[in-house]
Write a protein that holds these residues in place. Sequence first.
Motif, PDB file in Angstrom:
ATOM      1  N   THR A   7      83.178  21.281  24.933  1.00  0.00           N
ATOM      2  CA  THR A   7      83.726  22.161  24.201  1.00  0.00           C
ATOM      3  C   THR A   7      84.661  23.378  24.735  1.00  0.00           C
ATOM      4  OG1 THR A   7      81.377  21.873  23.156  1.00  0.00           O
ATOM      5  CG2 THR A   7      82.641  24.127  22.520  1.00  0.00           C
ATOM      6  N   TYR A   8      84.143  23.640  25.864  1.00  0.00           N
ATOM      7  CA  TYR A   8      84.915  24.786  26.598  1.00  0.00           C
ATOM      8  C   TYR A   8      85.811  23.978  27.875  1.00  0.00           C
ATOM      9  CZ  TYR A   8      83.796  28.944  24.380  1.00  0.00           C
ATOM     10  OH  TYR A   8      83.783  30.101  23.341  1.00  0.00           O
ATOM     11  N   GLY A   9      86.021  22.742  27.697  1.00  0.00           N
ATOM     12  CA  GLY A   9      86.690  22.261  29.160  1.00  0.00           C
ATOM     13  C   GLY A   9      88.173  22.415  29.393  1.00  0.00           C
ATOM     14  N   ASP A  10      88.738  23.456  28.562  1.00  0.00           N
ATOM     15  CA  ASP A  10      89.876  23.958  28.889  1.00  0.00           C
ATOM     16  C   ASP A  10      89.948  25.392  29.078  1.00  0.00           C
ATOM     17  OD1 ASP A  10      89.643  24.437  26.388  1.00  0.00           O
ATOM     18  OD2 ASP A  10      91.778  23.808  25.676  1.00  0.00           O
ATOM     19  N   ALA A  67      84.728  25.548  31.580  1.00  0.00           N
ATOM     20  CA  ALA A  67      85.138  24.181  32.267  1.00  0.00           C
ATOM     21  C   ALA A  67      84.821  24.288  33.867  1.00  0.00           C
ATOM     22  CB  ALA A  67      86.726  24.208  32.281  1.00  0.00           C
ATOM     23  N   ASN A  68      84.606  25.469  34.505  1.00  0.00           N
ATOM     24  CA  ASN A  68      84.075  25.370  35.864  1.00  0.00           C
ATOM     25  C   ASN A  68      82.778  25.088  35.851  1.00  0.00           C
ATOM     26  OD1 ASN A  68      86.729  25.990  36.690  1.00  0.00           O
ATOM     27  ND2 ASN A  68      86.224  28.282  37.326  1.00  0.00           N
ATOM     28  N   GLN A  69      82.020  25.709  35.103  1.00  0.00           N
ATOM     29  CA  GLN A  69      80.580  25.363  35.009  1.00  0.00           C
ATOM     30  C   GLN A  69      80.253  24.045  34.613  1.00  0.00           C
ATOM     31  OE1 GLN A  69      79.633  28.540  32.261  1.00  0.00           O
ATOM     32  NE2 GLN A  69      79.319  29.934  33.828  1.00  0.00           N
ATOM     33  N   LEU A  70      80.941  23.351  33.889  1.00  0.00           N
ATOM     34  CA  LEU A  70      80.718  21.967  33.429  1.00  0.00           C
ATOM     35  C   LEU A  70      80.939  21.395  34.839  1.00  0.00           C
ATOM     36  CD1 LEU A  70      82.535  21.821  29.978  1.00  0.00           C
ATOM     37  CD2 LEU A  70      80.066  21.440  30.429  1.00  0.00           C
ATOM     38  N   LEU A  71      82.010  21.595  35.478  1.00  0.00           N
ATOM     39  CA  LEU A  71      82.411  20.880  36.458  1.00  0.00           C
ATOM     40  C   LEU A  71      81.178  20.917  37.753  1.00  0.00           C
ATOM     41  CD1 LEU A  71      86.249  21.076  37.256  1.00  0.00           C
ATOM     42  CD2 LEU A  71      84.723  18.808  36.801  1.00  0.00           C
ATOM     43  N   ASP A  72      80.725  22.215  37.927  1.00  0.00           N
ATOM     44  CA  ASP A  72      79.450  22.432  38.872  1.00  0.00           C
ATOM     45  C   ASP A  72      78.317  21.879  38.508  1.00  0.00           C
ATOM     46  OD1 ASP A  72      81.271  24.244  40.228  1.00  0.00           O
ATOM     47  OD2 ASP A  72      80.642  26.039  39.340  1.00  0.00           O
ATOM     48  N   GLU A 111      88.907  13.524  37.101  1.00  0.00           N
ATOM     49  CA  GLU A 111      89.482  12.865  37.918  1.00  0.00           C
ATOM     50  C   GLU A 111      90.171  13.243  39.329  1.00  0.00           C
ATOM     51  OE1 GLU A 111      90.826   9.608  34.656  1.00  0.00           O
ATOM     52  OE2 GLU A 111      92.463  11.022  35.118  1.00  0.00           O
ATOM     53  N   HIS A 112      90.860  14.438  39.228  1.00  0.00           N
ATOM     54  CA  HIS A 112      91.706  15.019  40.216  1.00  0.00           C
ATOM     55  C   HIS A 112      90.692  15.872  41.118  1.00  0.00           C
ATOM     56  CE1 HIS A 112      95.264  15.226  37.456  1.00  0.00           C
ATOM     57  NE2 HIS A 112      94.929  14.048  37.932  1.00  0.00           N
ATOM     58  N   GLU A 113      89.450  16.663  40.516  1.00  0.00           N
ATOM     59  CA  GLU A 113      88.829  17.179  41.543  1.00  0.00           C
ATOM     60  C   GLU A 113      87.603  16.455  42.167  1.00  0.00           C
ATOM     61  OE1 GLU A 113      88.146  21.030  40.273  1.00  0.00           O
ATOM     62  OE2 GLU A 113      89.832  21.343  39.024  1.00  0.00           O
ATOM     63  N   LEU A 114      86.826  15.576  41.271  1.00  0.00           N
ATOM     64  CA  LEU A 114      85.722  14.840  41.602  1.00  0.00           C
ATOM     65  C   LEU A 114      86.292  13.622  41.951  1.00  0.00           C
ATOM     66  CD1 LEU A 114      83.049  16.132  39.166  1.00  0.00           C
ATOM     67  CD2 LEU A 114      83.684  17.133  41.077  1.00  0.00           C
ATOM     68  N   LYS A 115      87.255  13.081  41.889  1.00  0.00           N
ATOM     69  CA  LYS A 115      87.997  11.661  42.229  1.00  0.00           C
ATOM     70  C   LYS A 115      86.780  10.431  41.394  1.00  0.00           C
ATOM     71  CE  LYS A 115      90.673  13.735  44.752  1.00  0.00           C
ATOM     72  NZ  LYS A 115      92.072  13.828  44.315  1.00  0.00           N
ATOM     73  N   TRP A 116      86.353  10.921  40.222  1.00  0.00           N
ATOM     74  CA  TRP A 116      85.600  10.007  39.399  1.00  0.00           C
ATOM     75  C   TRP A 116      86.335   9.376  38.279  1.00  0.00           C
ATOM     76  CZ3 TRP A 116      80.473  13.271  38.288  1.00  0.00           C
ATOM     77  CH2 TRP A 116      79.938  13.584  39.553  1.00  0.00           C
ATOM     78  N   ARG A 117      85.949   8.270  37.911  1.00  0.00           N
ATOM     79  CA  ARG A 117      86.565   7.686  36.742  1.00  0.00           C
ATOM     80  C   ARG A 117      86.256   8.528  35.461  1.00  0.00           C
ATOM     81  NH1 ARG A 117      85.080   1.587  36.504  1.00  0.00           N
ATOM     82  NH2 ARG A 117      86.227   1.894  34.537  1.00  0.00           N
TER      83      ARG A 117
END
Length: 381
Positions: A137-140, A328-333, A363-369
Amino acid sequence: MLVREGFHGRVHATAGTRDLCGILLPDSGHIQEEDAAFANRHGFSKHAPALPLYTRRDALDCLGRIHAEPFGQTFQPIRGWRATFTPAGHILGAASLLLEVGGHRILFSGDLGRPDDQLMNPPDDPPAADTVLIESTYGDRLHPQEDLVAELGPALQRLAARGGVAVVPVFAVGRAQALLHAIAQLKSRGVIPHGLPVFLDSPMAVHTTHLFSQHPDDHRLSTREVQAMARAATMIETPEQSKALANRHGPMVILAASGMATGGRVLHHLALYAGNRRNMVILTGYQSPGTRGARLAAGESPVRIHGKEVEVAAEVVQLQSASAHADANQLLDWLRKMRGAPDQVYVVHGDLAASDALRQRIEHELKWRAMVPEHGSTWPA
């Protein structure tokens, strides 16, 4: 609708979700019946006659099918399938779901809450999984540093000073309670007049507010704060009480569903008050494209309400800090806390731009598919 069409199985949910369904489903069915009747009386629906998607009776008939499952305890919805709910923050009862089937572990994030939310507890760390479906939802976007109390205070100060009426479209679950909690704090600190009248004009929101005392483990509030939140507004339930608000003069604040002004009692208040420059419309977060809330946020005037064009002269304020969604940052965290990288991440439940922005960061920060699946597409787990 499934039960109406003959479904006799069990519906699994958390205790909070089960109790919310007991409030939301019958009330939403009743609202649909009211809206259909109003449309038929005034002849502005393209359907003849306008019909509710489901009725209050349909909703009541399905509630007995809902079975509460405790957080952290694995259950079998189907033989050989193991499922576990973990707290996701966001709203009462919100959960992530780990599904284990055929040797695969599939994790559905659900709507994730904010770790810094003023109402709800933070989401639990995610369990290990082979496949992850994560909301976007807040991915960007990132939340502002300013909190809801600091952002709302100046707006209500302006409103009180000019004696206007603030119409606040709110979601009945979560957003309404966050606003009540903020208003209680603003009054206790003397930021806004203690006597500023506030009305919560939504039976769903009224009943949801009372649920906070029944689910103390789901949120951050103390017993005293829950009581203060419940006292922050006069609770409006009946249509007669709602209509009577039109006889009052400002200053006052009316919180009413729905949160994006797509339906519900808030439309009647907007039609009555949006045309006066002394008044205010407070939008409490993200407004989906195409909704009436999005048009108000964009400064459009007039807006169409109940088949009529309504000029908007009131001040429109869009709060940026009221969202209960992780940014977005919290989703990645949250993803970073997984024990090992999953084989595949599917980014879902967001506008395309938001979903793709989050995909790129994964993809860029976690290097995951990671990928954004097209609607209706089928992919291996």
